[in-house]
Scaffold this active site. Structure first.
Site, short mmCIF file in Angstrom:
data_model
loop_
_atom_site.label_atom_id
_atom_site.label_comp_id
_atom_site.label_asym_id
_atom_site.label_seq_id
_atom_site.Cartn_x
_atom_site.Cartn_y
_atom_site.Cartn_z
N ASP A 102 90.46 34.27 76.85
CA ASP A 102 91.89 33.96 76.82
C ASP A 102 92.36 33.07 77.96
O ASP A 102 93.52 33.11 78.36
CB ASP A 102 92.68 35.28 76.86
CG ASP A 102 92.18 36.21 77.96
OD1 ASP A 102 91.58 35.70 78.92
OD2 ASP A 102 92.36 37.44 77.84
N GLU A 124 85.01 37.51 71.93
CA GLU A 124 85.98 38.45 72.52
C GLU A 124 87.37 38.25 71.89
O GLU A 124 88.37 38.03 72.57
CB GLU A 124 86.06 38.33 74.04
CG GLU A 124 86.70 39.55 74.72
CD GLU A 124 86.82 39.39 76.23
OE1 GLU A 124 87.66 38.61 76.69
OE2 GLU A 124 86.07 40.07 76.95
N GLU A 138 97.58 35.08 79.48
CA GLU A 138 96.42 35.31 78.61
C GLU A 138 96.79 35.89 77.24
O GLU A 138 96.14 35.57 76.24
CB GLU A 138 95.40 36.22 79.31
CG GLU A 138 94.68 35.58 80.48
CD GLU A 138 95.47 35.57 81.79
OE1 GLU A 138 96.60 36.12 81.81
OE2 GLU A 138 94.98 35.02 82.79
N HIS A 219 93.34 39.36 91.16
CA HIS A 219 93.65 37.94 91.02
C HIS A 219 94.73 37.63 90.00
O HIS A 219 95.07 36.47 89.78
CB HIS A 219 92.39 37.17 90.63
CG HIS A 219 91.95 37.45 89.22
ND1 HIS A 219 92.48 36.82 88.13
CD2 HIS A 219 91.04 38.32 88.72
CE1 HIS A 219 91.91 37.26 87.02
NE2 HIS A 219 91.03 38.18 87.35
N ARG A 221 97.75 36.57 87.81
CA ARG A 221 98.95 35.78 88.09
C ARG A 221 100.22 36.63 88.04
O ARG A 221 101.15 36.39 88.81
CB ARG A 221 99.08 34.64 87.07
CG ARG A 221 98.20 33.47 87.39
CD ARG A 221 98.23 32.40 86.30
NE ARG A 221 97.23 31.39 86.59
CZ ARG A 221 97.48 30.24 87.20
NH1 ARG A 221 98.70 29.92 87.55
NH2 ARG A 221 96.50 29.38 87.45
N HIS A 251 89.26 36.53 95.55
CA HIS A 251 89.37 35.39 94.63
C HIS A 251 89.90 34.18 95.41
O HIS A 251 90.80 34.32 96.22
CB HIS A 251 90.34 35.78 93.51
CG HIS A 251 90.32 34.88 92.32
ND1 HIS A 251 90.83 33.60 92.35
CD2 HIS A 251 89.87 35.07 91.05
CE1 HIS A 251 90.68 33.04 91.14
NE2 HIS A 251 90.10 33.91 90.34
C1 UD1 Z 1 91.81 32.04 85.66
C2 UD1 Z 1 92.33 32.40 84.27
C3 UD1 Z 1 92.39 33.91 84.12
C4 UD1 Z 1 91.07 34.57 84.48
C5 UD1 Z 1 90.66 34.12 85.87
C6 UD1 Z 1 89.30 34.69 86.20
C7 UD1 Z 1 93.97 30.93 83.20
C8 UD1 Z 1 95.38 30.57 83.05
N1 UD1 Z 1 93.67 31.89 84.08
O1 UD1 Z 1 92.78 32.43 86.62
O2 UD1 Z 1 92.71 34.23 82.77
O3 UD1 Z 1 91.25 35.95 84.47
O4 UD1 Z 1 90.58 32.68 85.91
O5 UD1 Z 1 89.01 34.57 87.56
O6 UD1 Z 1 93.13 30.38 82.55
N2 UD1 Z 1 89.90 28.34 92.85
C9 UD1 Z 1 88.95 27.88 93.74
N3 UD1 Z 1 87.62 28.01 93.40
C10 UD1 Z 1 87.21 28.57 92.25
C11 UD1 Z 1 88.18 29.04 91.35
C12 UD1 Z 1 89.52 28.92 91.66
O7 UD1 Z 1 89.28 27.35 94.78
O8 UD1 Z 1 85.99 28.65 92.00
C13 UD1 Z 1 91.35 28.22 93.18
C14 UD1 Z 1 91.89 26.80 92.98
O9 UD1 Z 1 92.83 26.52 93.98
C15 UD1 Z 1 92.60 26.92 91.64
C16 UD1 Z 1 93.13 28.33 91.71
O10 UD1 Z 1 92.09 29.08 92.34
O11 UD1 Z 1 93.61 25.95 91.47
C17 UD1 Z 1 93.53 28.95 90.41
O12 UD1 Z 1 92.53 28.79 89.40
P1 UD1 Z 1 92.93 28.92 87.84
O13 UD1 Z 1 91.72 28.73 87.03
O14 UD1 Z 1 94.12 28.07 87.52
O15 UD1 Z 1 93.47 30.38 87.69
P2 UD1 Z 1 92.92 31.78 88.05
O16 UD1 Z 1 94.02 32.46 88.73
O17 UD1 Z 1 91.60 31.68 88.71
N1 UDP Z 2 82.60 39.06 89.50
C1 UDP Z 2 81.62 38.42 90.26
N2 UDP Z 2 81.83 38.29 91.60
C2 UDP Z 2 82.95 38.74 92.23
C3 UDP Z 2 83.95 39.37 91.44
C4 UDP Z 2 83.74 39.51 90.07
O1 UDP Z 2 80.60 38.01 89.74
O2 UDP Z 2 83.07 38.57 93.45
C5 UDP Z 2 82.40 39.17 88.04
C6 UDP Z 2 82.56 40.56 87.46
O3 UDP Z 2 81.32 41.22 87.43
C7 UDP Z 2 83.10 40.26 86.06
C8 UDP Z 2 83.83 38.97 86.21
O4 UDP Z 2 83.41 38.40 87.44
O5 UDP Z 2 82.03 40.06 85.14
C9 UDP Z 2 85.31 39.19 86.22
O6 UDP Z 2 85.96 38.00 86.60
P1 UDP Z 2 87.47 37.97 87.03
O7 UDP Z 2 87.89 39.30 87.55
O8 UDP Z 2 87.63 36.77 87.90
O9 UDP Z 2 88.22 37.61 85.67
P2 UDP Z 2 88.76 38.49 84.44
O10 UDP Z 2 87.65 39.31 83.92
O11 UDP Z 2 89.90 39.31 84.97
O12 UDP Z 2 89.24 37.47 83.48
#
Ligand code: UD1
Ligand code: UDP
Length: 378
Positions: A102, A124, A138, A219, A221, A251
């Site tokens: 999602d 999923e 999501e 993490h 939003r 995160h």
């Molecule tokens: C995203 C997904 C969320 C998912 C989550 C898993 C959307 C809208 N949100 O949220 O559904 O649960 O990922 O973790 O799709 N960033 C880094 N390095 C990384 C990843 C992220 O620096 O490897 C920082 C960047 O500044 C980026 C910010 O995190 O702009 C947000 O990343 P984004 O993918 O927009 O949203 P998440 O909050 O990570």
């Molecule tokens: N995870 C990981 N390293 C971390 C934290 C989480 O590998 O430091 C894995 C965890 O085992 C799970 C997935 O990341 O499989 C969950 O990701 P996240 O919580 O970012 O996203 P969500 O599942 O909420 O979309």
């Protein structure tokens, strides 16, 4: 386009850490089968956290859109995803586009495929909280994908029922289990073969020897701002107990980092660490007595391992863990979080009532099932 009777071109699209974890078993299954020509496109909505998973799973992308920007907004991200993914689809002309979950990447992947009348398969499918702001965005992302998809791979019967209630055609819905269990079993086997892959937590294990470990992730939003501050307050209060230690891979989203660094730095028994790669996170799940999280994936993994998981959300689209008794929704009120944690720490009966390995999310064979369903759909 390839001859459909012979070999189907499947474009697998993902962009974030959890999508990569839940999609790598599908990539492994399809790549090993001559009936498919598999192309992998990563949006790189996440960069570092995505690359960690790609490396451990041994997957290289055929297309890398490299779209992550610091603190990216949803509209800018979605616009870039649509045009970027559309371009890849025009070049590859796949028979199927496969998306997972999602995220913005999954939603935009489904939309771009729809604009080209390419069939979408959704891994999923059918998770619903029935609240469009929890989780946000999501819940709407997955409803959009559900409207477009030609094949819905529901992890559980509850998810399949949610799709049926939305009048999705029954013959397009298949209960496959969740590929996260395939991924967890795969990484567990890999660590058993090569323990050094998860050896990087030894220093923390030594530092916290004799303390009871609580693993934390956060993490969402919808928790930004007040919710995260409340979570940090709860963690400070829990950390006042000398018998516990909290390990919190933070995160990289700056909205999360800012709050946690400001509120939790300098506490002896709180380790704020960089995101762990998957083997190390699996190790943390093993070490922890309790998981405290707002993550989706962790809500699925913890029950599989018999770890009580307290979910810092108002609503969950994964009621199966709660029904099984391994997960409990606790919201973000610090008083409630602290009281639930203390109950688990101090009341043996309450702890053992939750700490039963239970696996409502799959048997580790979801990816091969998905592969056969794609073959049968032609
Ligand atoms: C995203 C997904 C969320 C998912 C989550 C898993 C959307 C809208 N949100 O949220 O559904 O649960 O990922 O973790 O799709 N960033 C880094 N390095 C990384 C990843 C992220 O620096 O490897 C920082 C960047 O500044 C980026 C910010 O995190 O702009 C947000 O990343 P984004 O993918 O927009 O949203 P998440 O909050 O990570
Ligand atoms: N995870 C990981 N390293 C971390 C934290 C989480 O590998 O430091 C894995 C965890 O085992 C799970 C997935 O990341 O499989 C969950 O990701 P996240 O919580 O970012 O996203 P969500 O599942 O909420 O979309």
């Amino acid at each position: 386009m390839t001859d459909r009777t012979d070999c189907q071109t499947v474009l697998i699209v993902f962009g974030t850490r959890p999508e990569a974890i839940k999609m790598f078993p599908v990539v492994h299954a399809l790549r090993g089968d001559p009936r498919f020509r598999v192309r992998v496109c990563i949006s790189a909505q996440h960069r570092g956290m995505l690359d960690q998973v790609m490396a451990i799973a041994g997957i290289t992308a055929d297309h890398d859109l490299d779209l992550m920007r610091p603190d990216q907004t949803l509209d800018a991200l979605t616009a870039a995803l649509l045009t970027g993914l559309g371009g890849v689809m025009d070049a590859e002309k796949p028979d199927w586009v496969v998306v997972q979950g999602d995220t913005a990447t999954a939603m935009a992947g489904a939309m771009a495929a729809y604009y080209r009348k390419i069939r979408v398969a959704h891994v999923e499918a059918g998770l619903r909280s029935h609240n469009i702001y929890h989780p946000w965005p999501e819940e709407v992302n997955r409803k959009i994908i559900g409207t477009i998809a030609a094949l819905h791979f529901a992890p559980t019967q509850t998810a399949a029922d949610a799709l049926l209630a939305e009048n999705v055609a029954a013959d397009t819905i298949h209960v496959t289990g969740n590929t996260v269990i395939d991924a967890l079993q795969w990484v567990t086997r890999k660590i058993a073969d090569e323990p050094a892959l998860a050896g990087g937590l030894r220093e923390l294990e030594a530092r916290f020897a004799g303390r009871r470990i609580i693993g934390v992730t956060s993490h969402r939003r919808e928790n930004f701002g007040g919710g995260l501050e409340a979570i940090a307050t709860a963690i400070r209060t829990i950390a006042a107990r000398p018998d516990v230690a909290l390990i919190f891979p933070v995160h990289p989203n700056p909205n999360v980092r800012r709050v946690m660094a400001a509120e939790l730095a300098g506490l002896d028994n709180v380790a704020l660490i960089e995101p762990l790669d998957y083997p190390h996170f699996a190790r943390l799940l093993g070490m922890a007595e309790i998981m405290l999280t707002d993550s989706g994936g962790v809500q699925e993994e913890a029950p599989a391992l018999g770890k009580p998981v307290l979910v810092m959300r108002e609503a969950t689209e994964r009621p199966e863990g709660v029904a099984a008794g391994t997960a409990k929704l606790v919201g973000t009120d610090p008083v409630r979080i602290v009281s639930e944690i203390f109950t688990l720490l101090d009341d043996k009966a309450a702890y053992s009532a939750m700490a039963r390995a239970h696996n409502p999310f799959g048997d580790g064979q979801s990816a091969p099932r998905i592969m056969e369903l794609l073959v049968n759909a032609g």
